[in-house]
Design a protein around this motif. Structure first.
Motif, PDB file in Angstrom:
ATOM      1  N   THR A 127      28.118 -13.860  28.370  1.00 60.97           N
ATOM      2  CA  THR A 127      26.983 -13.220  27.230  1.00 60.97           C
ATOM      3  C   THR A 127      28.774 -12.314  26.730  1.00 60.97           C
ATOM      4  OG1 THR A 127      25.444 -12.168  28.631  1.00 60.97           O
ATOM      5  CG2 THR A 127      26.555 -10.525  26.813  1.00 60.97           C
ATOM      6  N   LEU A 128      29.494 -12.119  28.194  1.00 57.56           N
ATOM      7  CA  LEU A 128      30.926 -11.619  27.560  1.00 57.56           C
ATOM      8  C   LEU A 128      31.421 -12.934  26.859  1.00 57.56           C
ATOM      9  CD1 LEU A 128      33.432 -10.481  28.279  1.00 57.56           C
ATOM     10  CD2 LEU A 128      34.228 -11.416  30.177  1.00 57.56           C
ATOM     11  N   ALA A 129      31.278 -14.380  26.962  1.00 58.08           N
ATOM     12  CA  ALA A 129      32.326 -15.051  26.125  1.00 58.08           C
ATOM     13  C   ALA A 129      31.185 -15.265  24.701  1.00 58.08           C
ATOM     14  CB  ALA A 129      32.202 -16.860  26.694  1.00 58.08           C
ATOM     15  N   ASP A 130      30.309 -15.211  24.393  1.00 57.48           N
ATOM     16  CA  ASP A 130      29.945 -14.327  23.376  1.00 57.48           C
ATOM     17  C   ASP A 130      30.477 -13.375  22.427  1.00 57.48           C
ATOM     18  OD1 ASP A 130      28.060 -15.589  21.043  1.00 57.48           O
ATOM     19  OD2 ASP A 130      26.155 -14.462  21.972  1.00 57.48           O
ATOM     20  N   GLU A 131      30.158 -12.203  23.202  1.00 55.94           N
ATOM     21  CA  GLU A 131      31.051 -11.298  22.748  1.00 55.94           C
ATOM     22  C   GLU A 131      32.631 -11.179  22.125  1.00 55.94           C
ATOM     23  OE1 GLU A 131      29.603  -8.725  21.540  1.00 55.94           O
ATOM     24  OE2 GLU A 131      27.804  -8.210  22.657  1.00 55.94           O
ATOM     25  N   ALA A 303      37.507  -0.867  31.834  1.00 56.22           N
ATOM     26  CA  ALA A 303      37.311  -2.146  32.422  1.00 56.22           C
ATOM     27  C   ALA A 303      38.274  -3.097  33.593  1.00 56.22           C
ATOM     28  CB  ALA A 303      37.648  -3.089  31.008  1.00 56.22           C
ATOM     29  N   LEU A 304      39.487  -2.257  33.202  1.00 59.02           N
ATOM     30  CA  LEU A 304      40.382  -2.461  33.930  1.00 59.02           C
ATOM     31  C   LEU A 304      40.773  -1.220  35.091  1.00 59.02           C
ATOM     32  CD1 LEU A 304      44.221  -1.873  31.518  1.00 59.02           C
ATOM     33  CD2 LEU A 304      42.500  -3.742  32.447  1.00 59.02           C
ATOM     34  N   SER A 305      39.556  -0.389  35.422  1.00 56.83           N
ATOM     35  CA  SER A 305      39.504   0.440  36.241  1.00 56.83           C
ATOM     36  C   SER A 305      37.818  -0.299  37.167  1.00 56.83           C
ATOM     37  CB  SER A 305      39.280   2.162  36.641  1.00 56.83           C
ATOM     38  OG  SER A 305      38.565   1.812  36.083  1.00 56.83           O
ATOM     39  N   LEU A 306      37.452  -1.249  36.302  1.00 57.74           N
ATOM     40  CA  LEU A 306      36.613  -1.455  37.167  1.00 57.74           C
ATOM     41  C   LEU A 306      37.519  -3.665  37.678  1.00 57.74           C
ATOM     42  CD1 LEU A 306      33.368  -0.701  34.862  1.00 57.74           C
ATOM     43  CD2 LEU A 306      33.814   0.222  37.123  1.00 57.74           C
ATOM     44  N   ALA A 307      37.709  -3.785  36.358  1.00 57.52           N
ATOM     45  CA  ALA A 307      38.087  -4.933  37.619  1.00 57.52           C
ATOM     46  C   ALA A 307      39.490  -4.980  38.598  1.00 57.52           C
ATOM     47  CB  ALA A 307      39.385  -5.773  36.320  1.00 57.52           C
ATOM     48  N   MET A 308      39.473  -4.068  38.624  1.00 60.82           N
ATOM     49  CA  MET A 308      40.963  -3.813  40.170  1.00 60.82           C
ATOM     50  C   MET A 308      39.763  -3.849  41.560  1.00 60.82           C
ATOM     51  SD  MET A 308      43.631  -4.146  39.076  1.00 60.82           S
ATOM     52  CE  MET A 308      42.844  -4.700  37.743  1.00 60.82           C
ATOM     53  N   GLY A 309      38.715  -3.188  41.422  1.00 55.78           N
ATOM     54  CA  GLY A 309      37.099  -3.263  42.174  1.00 55.78           C
ATOM     55  C   GLY A 309      37.427  -5.091  42.853  1.00 55.78           C
ATOM     56  N   PRO A 310      36.887  -5.600  42.687  1.00 48.85           N
ATOM     57  CA  PRO A 310      37.019  -6.939  43.636  1.00 48.85           C
ATOM     58  C   PRO A 310      38.551  -7.283  44.524  1.00 48.85           C
ATOM     59  CG  PRO A 310      35.802  -7.515  41.412  1.00 48.85           C
ATOM     60  CD  PRO A 310      36.429  -6.038  41.017  1.00 48.85           C
ATOM     61  N   ILE A 311      39.216  -6.819  43.752  1.00 44.61           N
ATOM     62  CA  ILE A 311      40.772  -7.425  44.944  1.00 44.61           C
ATOM     63  C   ILE A 311      40.700  -6.243  45.443  1.00 44.61           C
ATOM     64  CG2 ILE A 311      42.737  -7.525  44.293  1.00 44.61           C
ATOM     65  CD1 ILE A 311      42.757  -7.558  41.162  1.00 44.61           C
ATOM     66  N   PHE A 312      40.567  -4.884  45.242  1.00 46.78           N
ATOM     67  CA  PHE A 312      40.662  -3.998  46.411  1.00 46.78           C
ATOM     68  C   PHE A 312      39.802  -3.662  47.569  1.00 46.78           C
ATOM     69  CE2 PHE A 312      43.264  -1.745  43.210  1.00 46.78           C
ATOM     70  CZ  PHE A 312      44.607  -1.696  44.288  1.00 46.78           C
ATOM     71  N   LYS A 313      38.182  -4.712  47.000  1.00 47.18           N
ATOM     72  CA  LYS A 313      37.138  -5.168  48.311  1.00 47.18           C
ATOM     73  C   LYS A 313      36.514  -6.080  48.804  1.00 47.18           C
ATOM     74  CE  LYS A 313      33.599  -2.403  45.478  1.00 47.18           C
ATOM     75  NZ  LYS A 313      32.224  -2.766  44.931  1.00 47.18           N
ATOM     76  N   ALA A 314      38.515  -7.411  48.632  1.00 46.28           N
ATOM     77  CA  ALA A 314      38.300  -8.055  49.114  1.00 46.28           C
ATOM     78  C   ALA A 314      39.410  -7.913  50.302  1.00 46.28           C
ATOM     79  CB  ALA A 314      38.364  -9.285  47.936  1.00 46.28           C
ATOM     80  N   HIS A 315      40.034  -7.248  50.125  1.00 47.81           N
ATOM     81  CA  HIS A 315      41.284  -7.098  51.331  1.00 47.81           C
ATOM     82  C   HIS A 315      41.473  -6.340  51.455  1.00 47.81           C
ATOM     83  CE1 HIS A 315      45.179  -5.401  51.429  1.00 47.81           C
ATOM     84  NE2 HIS A 315      44.796  -4.309  51.920  1.00 47.81           N
ATOM     85  N   ILE A 334      32.137  -6.706  34.313  1.00 48.29           N
ATOM     86  CA  ILE A 334      31.789  -7.787  32.604  1.00 48.29           C
ATOM     87  C   ILE A 334      31.419  -6.980  31.525  1.00 48.29           C
ATOM     88  CG2 ILE A 334      31.324  -9.431  31.674  1.00 48.29           C
ATOM     89  CD1 ILE A 334      31.132 -10.961  34.784  1.00 48.29           C
ATOM     90  N   ASP A 335      30.282  -6.402  31.364  1.00 51.31           N
ATOM     91  CA  ASP A 335      29.484  -5.448  30.394  1.00 51.31           C
ATOM     92  C   ASP A 335      30.266  -4.497  29.883  1.00 51.31           C
ATOM     93  OD1 ASP A 335      27.270  -7.161  31.024  1.00 51.31           O
ATOM     94  OD2 ASP A 335      26.147  -5.276  32.172  1.00 51.31           O
ATOM     95  N   SER A 336      32.034  -3.964  30.755  1.00 43.57           N
ATOM     96  CA  SER A 336      32.609  -3.016  30.077  1.00 43.57           C
ATOM     97  C   SER A 336      33.334  -3.763  29.601  1.00 43.57           C
ATOM     98  CB  SER A 336      33.329  -2.203  31.621  1.00 43.57           C
ATOM     99  OG  SER A 336      33.619  -1.184  30.672  1.00 43.57           O
ATOM    100  N   ALA A 337      33.658  -5.181  29.413  1.00 45.86           N
ATOM    101  CA  ALA A 337      34.725  -5.982  29.059  1.00 45.86           C
ATOM    102  C   ALA A 337      33.965  -5.869  27.530  1.00 45.86           C
ATOM    103  CB  ALA A 337      35.189  -7.588  29.816  1.00 45.86           C
ATOM    104  N   ALA A 338      32.391  -6.670  27.433  1.00 44.80           N
ATOM    105  CA  ALA A 338      31.781  -6.706  26.519  1.00 44.80           C
ATOM    106  C   ALA A 338      31.806  -5.807  25.609  1.00 44.80           C
ATOM    107  CB  ALA A 338      30.479  -7.422  27.369  1.00 44.80           C
ATOM    108  N   LYS A 339      31.620  -4.274  26.200  1.00 50.18           N
ATOM    109  CA  LYS A 339      31.791  -3.147  24.953  1.00 50.18           C
ATOM    110  C   LYS A 339      32.571  -2.818  24.498  1.00 50.18           C
ATOM    111  CE  LYS A 339      29.858   1.496  25.504  1.00 50.18           C
ATOM    112  NZ  LYS A 339      29.216   2.729  26.032  1.00 50.18           N
TER     113      LYS A 339
END
Length: 506
Positions: A127-131, A303-315, A334-339
């Motif tokens: 979906t992101l690739a399409d947008e 989108a940037l703030s949500l993208a940091m989430g997996p990094i801090f959660k996996a840390h 991902i949906d935030s980036a598409a929006k």
């Protein structure tokens, strides 16, 4: 079995349709949630294990009907859709009896959850690739429209050089194309089935992992059983976050470039008023605030703030912990980036560019001054730093006296050159450029047209780069369509085979 149940899970009815109709009948990516994929996994396990002799062929049809009832009930409007193995399984037991847990041979919530997370991530990436492709195509089409529109480009927030606005947009599109490349590269790593790896090191059951992967539309298997649910499930969302970050940064930078024009009393680029693009200030009647720019920039920041989430959660956690794996959180990222991309597409379609005002700004400043140094070196072998010194002295004099490039006295240019020649110990004391050449060198339109650099804004290079950009967009469209078709075809095949198994009990 009641007909309405088969319609709900798209079994025999879907298998009887042509291939293109089957794809339309299947759930869209946006509704293929955890419940959907748990249902698909259970259907596939039932079919595969029956055919392999791991499940009693006489019992399998009854179990299949029970699974179909659970899926049909979950597909009803407003119904609960369990998202974990331990909440889905009791519903199957209720409909088919405890014997339904025989399909759980060699399975675990670990590999089942890892599988639906990968499938959901895979869907969202398409979906992101399409947008991304849709928005990039809008940008490339706008670049073609404005290939000959000459505007100022800025560095450090200061007008620096004249350029084609189409060339500028193609530069931005090149950044978005790298984001598209990253999606394809990451997708290949996401598009691997963890099913059949159980928890850490597999199972003693001889499961057909490849058949499962084929039914769920995966392109390959996660090779290492430990990696499947312990490592890959956590680092792939982090990698996806990097893609989201790149897209958000590219969009944010472009928005800020446009936003700076709103600080000018006579901007050369604005949003078309109306249609939700701008809004009137509640206190100041003259203001037309760029709401679309503000909203899209805010979405990019989200989108940037949500993208940091997996990094801090996996840390700083041991392998296998669920922190960074949450499908809903990663989907929201991902949906935030598409929006954000949807917002950019609206911005590009709402831009109003005034070529005359852009040229006026270029001619009111000295953005062509570097060309003086370049021409003196190229045509008259003057060392660049000497030519740069002369051009800088011309600019200083002009700004002190309030003289525009088009009005600068040629005699004064000659006088400045004589002074610079002494200061730089030049062998030629007189300005070697004629007055006509001096004025032509300061023409922004001529500068852009006469560029000779590969990748520059001159017409021939614009033709080449526009053609290349459109070709890459077409290739990306084909790639997206191919991946979606493969998944849809696989799921349609699973529905057909599962439907035959369940029907055999009637």
């Amino acid at each position: 079995m009641p007909t309405r149940l088969w319609h709900a899970v798209i079994l025999l009815a879907a298998s009887a349709l042509p291939a293109h109709a089957q794809q339309q009948a299947l759930p869209k990516e946006s509704v293929r949630d955890e419940f959907f994929w748990l249902g698909e996994i259970n259907k596939a396990s039932t079919v595969i294990n029956t055919e392999q002799g791991l499940l009693d062929r006489m019992l399998a049809p009854k179990l299949a009907q029970g699974i179909a009832k659970v899926i049909a009930a979950g597909n009803q409007p407003g119904a609960k859709r369990p998202s974990t193995v331990i909440t889905f399984e009791p519903l199957m037991i209720k409909e088919a009896g405890v014997e339904v847990t025989l399909i759980h041979a060699g399975r675990s919530s670990q590999d089942m959850h890892a599988t639906y997370r990968a499938a959901i991530l895979r869907d969202r990436m398409l979906t992101l690739a399409d947008e991304l492709n849709r928005t990039t195509r809008t940008m490339v089409e706008l670049a073609a429209t404005h290939r000959g529109t000459i505007v100022p480009n800025y560095t450090n927030g200061v007008a620096a050089q004249p350029n084609s606005y189409g060339h500028y947009l193609l530069g931005l599109a090149a950044g978005l194309d790298r984001d598209a490349q990253r999606i394809r590269e990451t997708y290949a790593r996401v598009d691997r089935s963890p099913m059949g790896t159980t928890v850490l090191n597999g199972t003693s059951w001889p499961l057909d992992r490849q058949r499962m992967a084929d039914y769920l539309g995966f392109g390959a298997l996660v090779d290492n059983a430990y990696d499947a649910s312990q490592i890959a499930a956590a680092d792939l969302p982090v990698e996806t976050g990097g893609i989201v970050t790149g897209i958000a940064l590219h969009i944010g930078g472009f928005i800020e470039d446009v936003m700076t024009q709103y600080a000018q009393s006579r901007p050369w680029i604005l949003l078309r008023e109306g249609g939700g693009n701008t809004y009137v200030s509640s206190a100041m009647p003259q203001k037309r605030n760029p709401g679309l720019l503000n909203g899209t920039r805010e979405e990019a920041s989200t989108a940037l703030s949500l993208a940091m989430g997996p990094i801090f959660k996996a840390h700083n956690i041991p392998p296998g912990m669920p922190d960074a794996k949450d499908a809903k959180a990663n989907s929201a990222m991902i949906d935030s980036a598409a929006k954000t991309l949807q917002g950019l597409d609206r911005i590009l379609k709402a831009l109003v560019i005034d070529p005359d005002r852009a040229l006026e700004e270029l001619n009111s400043d000295w953005t062509a001054s570097q060309e003086l140094a370049d021409v003196l070196m190229r045509q008259y072998k003057l060392p660049f730093r000497a030519g740069h010194h002369f051009a800088s002295e011309v600019v200083d004099y002009a700004k002190d006296k309030g003289i525009k490039p088009t009005d600068f006295p040629y005699a004064q240019a000659q006088a400045i050159y004589r002074k610079a020649a002494v200061e730089m110990s030049l062998p030629v004391a007189e300005l070697p450029m004629s007055e006509a050449e001096f004025r032509a060198t300061l023409d922004p339109v001529a500068i852009v047209k006469n560029r000779a650099t590969s990748g520059g804004p001159q017409p021939a290079e614009m033709d080449r780069m526009l053609a290349g950009a459109k070709q890459r967009l077409d290739q990306q469209d084909a790639w997206i369509k191919d991946r979606r078709t493969r998944i849809a075809t696989a799921l349609a095949k699973l529905d057909a085979d599962f439907g035959k198994l369940a029907k055999s009990a009637e």
